[in-house]
Design an enzyme around this catalytic site. Sequence first.
Site: not given
Length: 322
Positions: A62, A66, A94, A191
């Site tokens: 992640r 991001h 975040n 995911h």
Amino acid sequence: MAFSKGLIFAMMFVVLAIVKPSEGALDAHYYDRSCPAAEKIILETVRNATLYDPKVPARLLRMFFHDCFIRGCDASILLDSTRSNQAEKDGPPNISVRSFYVIEDAKRKLEKACPRTVSCADVIAIAARDVVTLSGGPYWSVLKGRKDGTISRANETRNLPAPTFNVSQLIQSFAARGLSVKDMVTLSGGHTIGFSHCSSFESRLQNFSKLHDIDPSMNYAFAQTLKKKCPRSSNRGKNAGTVLDSTSSVFDNVYYKQILSGKGVFGSDQALLGDSRTKWIVETFARDQKAFFREFAASMVKLGNFGVKETGQVRVNTRFVN
């Protein structure tokens, strides 16, 4: 999951063939002479952290997503906030990333082995590949040579794709980063390892619309299970939530199989099945894990090329500009 040398080579060949040298100045062999032990140091650090905390793989993957989606892959997500500026890592999307300490640990070791050589941005990119492979997913050759950014603003995290996005919004968000519809569906497959807090999906569980209390695209029994994990109570734990697929510690194609069953956790996940532009990709990956792995490796390289800084600094400390 073990991979034969032949399969790994084939995956590397496919990825390298897809990314043309003209698309960036990155090079898979960038540190071969200046820091030959770089990837080994990062892998060992990531492996040890994962053994200590099984949530590390999802958080590092992640982190890569991001970071790249805000200002390109420049490690701006690692910079600390100051009195005059709230940094990306403290932006609402975040808060769940965490595990910054893993990158900090790897960087400290790299500074001892090869001072001022390996950028924080490259450490994140390599670590993202490593957590996928360690979790049973594909291996790819990470292109390297990124420089680190010096600007980090929390308000820019609003540009990250939200778990409530519909397919058109997702396509637009990914297209702004040079990514196709297939890239979007493929990278959503990240995911398959991960966890979400209730706040990202509980709007689907009650008072969804005037006609439906529960999102009608969600499997009813699955929704009831999630309701139990996310009670409407003031004493609900701050870490309440759920894994994003039933094999959350293994990188596989179960994420897509769950979408076919109405068990996508995020609205943005389940929406992929309801749109003709994306449904066929979900169905393909649900029945063909090898195809998903192949496309995921290629899309990760493509994302890793977005907004790359070819000139600039190599941060000595992950948290501060030089």
